[in-house]
Design a protein around this motif. Sequence first.
Motif, PDB file in Angstrom:
ATOM      1  N   LEU A  67      -5.542 -48.336  47.385  1.00  0.00           N
ATOM      2  CA  LEU A  67      -4.115 -48.095  47.173  1.00  0.00           C
ATOM      3  C   LEU A  67      -3.840 -47.662  45.741  1.00  0.00           C
ATOM      4  O   LEU A  67      -2.964 -46.821  45.492  1.00  0.00           O
ATOM      5  N   ASP A 426      -5.499 -52.865  43.466  1.00  0.00           N
ATOM      6  CA  ASP A 426      -4.403 -52.898  44.441  1.00  0.00           C
ATOM      7  C   ASP A 426      -3.526 -54.120  44.204  1.00  0.00           C
ATOM      8  O   ASP A 426      -2.298 -54.038  44.178  1.00  0.00           O
ATOM      9  N   ILE A 427      -4.171 -55.246  44.006  1.00  0.00           N
ATOM     10  CA  ILE A 427      -3.444 -56.494  43.781  1.00  0.00           C
ATOM     11  C   ILE A 427      -2.976 -56.605  42.338  1.00  0.00           C
ATOM     12  O   ILE A 427      -1.805 -56.911  42.056  1.00  0.00           O
ATOM     13  N   HIS A 430      -0.384 -53.535  41.587  1.00  0.00           N
ATOM     14  CA  HIS A 430       0.732 -53.221  42.499  1.00  0.00           C
ATOM     15  C   HIS A 430       1.128 -54.374  43.412  1.00  0.00           C
ATOM     16  O   HIS A 430       2.112 -54.258  44.152  1.00  0.00           O
ATOM     17  N   ASP A 431       0.348 -55.463  43.383  1.00  0.00           N
ATOM     18  CA  ASP A 431       0.636 -56.626  44.240  1.00  0.00           C
ATOM     19  C   ASP A 431       0.749 -56.216  45.717  1.00  0.00           C
ATOM     20  O   ASP A 431       1.601 -56.696  46.449  1.00  0.00           O
ATOM     21  N   GLU A 432      -0.124 -55.300  46.107  1.00  0.00           N
ATOM     22  CA  GLU A 432      -0.155 -54.835  47.496  1.00  0.00           C
ATOM     23  C   GLU A 432      -1.624 -54.661  47.907  1.00  0.00           C
ATOM     24  O   GLU A 432      -2.516 -54.635  47.072  1.00  0.00           O
ATOM     25  N   LYS A 433      -1.836 -54.521  49.194  1.00  0.00           N
ATOM     26  CA  LYS A 433      -3.176 -54.246  49.720  1.00  0.00           C
ATOM     27  C   LYS A 433      -3.168 -52.942  50.484  1.00  0.00           C
ATOM     28  O   LYS A 433      -2.210 -52.625  51.191  1.00  0.00           O
ATOM     29  N   SER A 436      -4.512 -54.565  55.515  1.00  0.00           N
ATOM     30  CA  SER A 436      -4.212 -55.958  55.884  1.00  0.00           C
ATOM     31  C   SER A 436      -4.712 -56.178  57.306  1.00  0.00           C
ATOM     32  O   SER A 436      -4.060 -55.769  58.278  1.00  0.00           O
TER      33      SER A 436
END
Length: 437
Positions: A67, A426-427, A430-433, A436
């Motif tokens: 990401l 990613d984490i 952006h605190d996203e994956k 998932s």
Amino acid sequence: MFKFKTIKSTMFVALALSLFPALTFAQDDLNGANTAWILTATALVLFMTVPGLSLFYAGLVRSKNVLSVLMQCFSIAAVISILWLLYGYSIAFGPAEGGWWGGLSKAFFAGITVDSLWGDIPEPLFAAFQMTFAIITPALIVGAFAERMKFSSLMLFVILWSTLVYFPVCHWVWNSNGWLYQMGLIDFAGGTVVHVTAGVAAVVMAVMLGQRKDFLTTAMIPHNLTMTITGAGMLWVGWYGFNAGSALAANGSAGMALLATHMSAAAGALTWMCIEWVRHGKPSGLGAVTGLIAGLATITPAAGSVGPAGGMVIGVMGGFLCFFATNFLKHKLRIDDSLDVFPVHGVGGMLGTLLAAVFVSQELGVFSGNGYAEGMAMGSQLGVQVIGILATGVYTAVVTIILMKVVGAITSGNRVTKEQEQTGLDISDHDEKGYSM
């Protein structure tokens, strides 16, 4: 009766001319076929970055960073678009004399209207087409520092680097006022402007950032080669807009550039595959698409000067040299250019810029090109090409080193922490994956 109708028709035409003079002028000088082609080419070149290059790079990194790479390419497209409006187009294609930059007279696209022309296409369209080149160039550099550069540092660096490197170099090479343009440098679609600047900046940044954790000690396998090969296919198609679009016309030059580009791409892919087949016993999908990009990068400066047979030879040489440059940089020099930006784009761009001076000759039989400009021969043209490569490369390296230090001072370091690198960008950024499951 005939005279009366003729008088009425004449009066109608005169009235139309008086009411819509700008429209009439534009219709007289604007070439609809050329305009339609450059509209298409503009879309194709943007398609190269988002989604083409984005997917190509994202598949090559580990899943915890997929990401972040997509986000970096997407964000670069957005920020460069705004810079191009504010002052980038003016610096690159403004009318200022002197050969070094175009000035700020076209900042915010001042003076560019719906009726403005660049040659026989609308100037707003020309500006949009060139904007897509400005977008993809810093996006190429992303592959050098993938998985270890902070997003904040990246964004600040891209803004400064594009302002101080890409926009001025674009002026040098592609603006008729530019000093390399006036020397007669052959760079049809970006061997120096795009590939040398991106490649040199990439290797400088890779060295300054240092190796990723476990580089050359633990296998860093691409997490999704299906994504990478899909992105490579998009790049192959988009490159038609990149090279053939640089003719700025729907004509024979565009057609020949497209054909030479295709032959070089095919030859580069097959060359890389064959080398792997001989050395390792099996050809790989990753090798095929890397060779493809090497062939495309190498033909880019020469696409408007050579024929299809010359393009094929350039692709073979690009695939061969870029293969060994990749292995030398990674395993001998131990430079962690994560996704091989310098050995593919930098080396390929330099090689293609040099070979343009050879295969433009009309005395090579079936391998002949379009011929030299008046007063040029192979030796003198090679001299100009070398000057273009050295000037662009050295300038890019010096400015990149300075900017990396400045940006690092402002953002408290350009590299993520060891913990963040372990977790994945990613984490951490952006605190996203990306996935998932």
